[in-house]
Enzyme design. Structure first.
Site, PDB file in Angstrom:
ATOM      1  N   HIS A 173       0.853  -1.189   0.000  1.00 49.19           N
ATOM      2  CA  HIS A 173       0.000   0.000   0.000  1.00 49.19           C
ATOM      3  C   HIS A 173       0.890   1.241   0.000  1.00 49.19           C
ATOM      4  O   HIS A 173       2.011   1.202   0.503  1.00 49.19           O
ATOM      5  CB  HIS A 173      -0.892  -0.035   1.251  1.00 49.19           C
ATOM      6  CG  HIS A 173      -1.901   1.056   1.277  1.00 49.19           C
ATOM      7  ND1 HIS A 173      -1.597   2.323   1.717  1.00 49.19           N
ATOM      8  CD2 HIS A 173      -3.196   1.072   0.881  1.00 49.19           C
ATOM      9  CE1 HIS A 173      -2.696   3.078   1.596  1.00 49.19           C
ATOM     10  NE2 HIS A 173      -3.663   2.348   1.092  1.00 49.19           N
ATOM     11  N   ASP A 220     -11.232   1.511  -1.350  1.00 51.89           N
ATOM     12  CA  ASP A 220     -10.348   2.398  -0.596  1.00 51.89           C
ATOM     13  C   ASP A 220     -11.124   3.162   0.477  1.00 51.89           C
ATOM     14  O   ASP A 220     -10.825   4.301   0.799  1.00 51.89           O
ATOM     15  CB  ASP A 220      -9.584   3.379  -1.506  1.00 51.89           C
ATOM     16  CG  ASP A 220      -8.207   3.743  -0.949  1.00 51.89           C
ATOM     17  OD1 ASP A 220      -7.888   3.311   0.180  1.00 51.89           O
ATOM     18  OD2 ASP A 220      -7.471   4.478  -1.624  1.00 51.89           O
TER      19      ASP A 220
HETATM   20  C1  1WB Z   1      -5.080   6.543   0.634  1.00 51.54           C
HETATM   21  C2  1WB Z   1      -5.640   7.811   0.643  1.00 51.54           C
HETATM   22  C3  1WB Z   1      -4.533   6.029   1.773  1.00 51.54           C
HETATM   23  C4  1WB Z   1      -5.617   8.559   1.805  1.00 51.54           C
HETATM   24  C5  1WB Z   1      -4.494   6.742   2.893  1.00 51.54           C
HETATM   25  O1  1WB Z   1      -3.930   6.138   3.952  1.00 51.54           O
HETATM   26  C6  1WB Z   1      -5.042   8.035   2.931  1.00 51.54           C
HETATM   27  C7  1WB Z   1      -5.042   5.777  -0.595  1.00 51.54           C
HETATM   28  C8  1WB Z   1      -3.541   6.877   5.024  1.00 51.54           C
HETATM   29  O2  1WB Z   1      -5.211   6.359  -1.685  1.00 51.54           O
HETATM   30  O3  1WB Z   1      -4.850   4.547  -0.541  1.00 51.54           O
HETATM   31  C9  1WB Z   1      -6.184   9.896   1.837  1.00 51.54           C
HETATM   32  O4  1WB Z   1      -5.951  10.594   2.816  1.00 51.54           O
HETATM   33  O5  1WB Z   1      -6.882  10.243   0.879  1.00 51.54           O
HETATM   34 MN    MN Z   2      -5.740   2.911   0.512  1.00 51.26          MN
END
Ligand code: 1WB
Ligand code: MN
Length: 333
Positions: free
Chosen positions: A173, A296
């Site tokens: 990720h 997501d």
């Molecule tokens: C994602 C997007 C992941 C956000 C995140 O993990 C945060 C993603 C902290 O695109 O996988 C976000 O803040 O939009």
């Molecule tokens: Mn994500």
């Protein structure tokens, strides 16, 4: 058609508390933008922790309203990777136990990935084995770089030995770009999901491919979100340049072309990319067995992601594979 969403974020109180403590430190890494926004004392996104911690409440109700059969849960980024090795190792173990409890509370609707702290590769290897044999979770998740090192680094060899031995897929990720890339991502919100997360994660994956990691570990299965972090679009050019390179210092000889590793050792998910042309292209270049649907959540809402897959211009058998069939096979759900 079974709908299994494959990049669905959760968190647990001990991780929230540790990130709140971390938000008060003088760490200047790019990830601190998100850590302060969500976990800081003056969080700009105060509702997010509740949505990440909720499983049986609003999340399940929203799954029901949208006809989503399952969430494959993973501890949200940056996981335990911003802590020192001891704290990261302890928290990974705790988070994995809590993940197991969460999944066990409603196994018809939730599956889950385990995590680990690559900061200490030997203890990480033991936790990976525990995730597979004791907890029997559905795979592993890690958030791109660890202490600014990428996974081609020999430091992490014990981790990949352990993962390959378990046969579990590893979801890589995103997190914010490492300090090597830091400056170019400081402006315009580019640290985040708009650009930085994808560039960070695709760079890590390309380093893994070009270093020959998959000649050492031919049975590793890596999962990338966000439609493969744009790598599917690059495969032709990577093959061409790799075969014709005259100025690529230090690149080892590989058994396969970059695209062949990508098709053999990777699968991708659609998380956060609700574009039918991108979906069709990815299926065409990777094969229908290598693409899985995701939302997501809670960073993106469920309803449009369901609309995206339901209206996708695909043959019904291919759509069923992407919607849930491939996830059931790859993550043994
Ligand atoms: C994602 C997007 C992941 C956000 C995140 O993990 C945060 C993603 C902290 O695109 O996988 C976000 O803040 O939009
Ligand atoms: Mn994500």
């Amino acid at each position: 058609m079974r709908l299994i969403a494959t990049e669905e974020a959760v968190t647990f109180q001990p991780v929230v508390d540790a990130l709140n403590l971390h938000s008060r430190t003088d760490d200047t890494s790019l990830d601190m933008m998100l850590v302060r926004d969500i976990y800081g004392d003056n969080a700009a996104r105060p509702a997010m922790i509740g949505r990440l911690m909720d499983v049986a409440g609003e999340r399940l109700a929203e799954m029901d309203r949208n006809g989503i059969d399952m969430h494959l849960l993973s501890l949200t980024a940056p996981g335990v990777q911003m802590f020192n090795a001891d704290k990261g190792t302890d928290l990974a173990r705790l988070a994995n136990d809590l993940m197991k409890e969460t999944v066990a509370s409603n196994p018809a609707r939730f599956a889950g990935l385990g995590t680990f702290a690559p900061q200490d590769p030997r203890r990480a290897a033991r936790e990976i084995e525990r995730v597979a044999s004791d907890l029997k979770l559905n795979g592993l998740v890690i958030n791109s770089h660890t202490n600014d090192l990428y996974y081609d680094d020999p430091f992490f060899l014990p981790v990949f030995e352990a993962i390959e031995a378990t046969g579990l897929p590893l979801y890589i990720h995103p997190r914010a770009p490492s300090k090597q890339m830091d400056k170019a991502f400081r402006d315009y919100g580019m640290n985040s999901a708009i650009w930085g997360y994808g560039i960070e994660t695709s760079t890590n994956a390309v380093r893994m491919i070009l270093s020959g990691l998959f000649d050492k570990f031919p049975r590793l299965k890596i999962v990338l979100g966000h439609m493969g972090e744009a790598i599917p679009f690059w495969l032709w050019r990577m093959d061409y340049m790799h075969g014709n390179a005259t100025n690529f210092g230090g690149a080892p000889k590989l058994q396969l072309k970059p695209s062949e590793y990508f098709r053999r050792n990777f699968a991708i998910t659609t998380s956060g990319v609700e574009s039918h042309p991108a979906l069709r292209y990815s299926i065409e270049v990777l094969g229908p067995e290598n693409v899985m649907w995701a939302v997501d959540y809670p960073y993106q809402p469920m309803a449009p992601a369901v609309q995206f897959i339901k209206t996708a211009p695909l043959a019904e058998d291919v759509k069923a594979m992407v919607a849930g069939g491939n996830a059931a096979r790859i993550f043994r759900i």
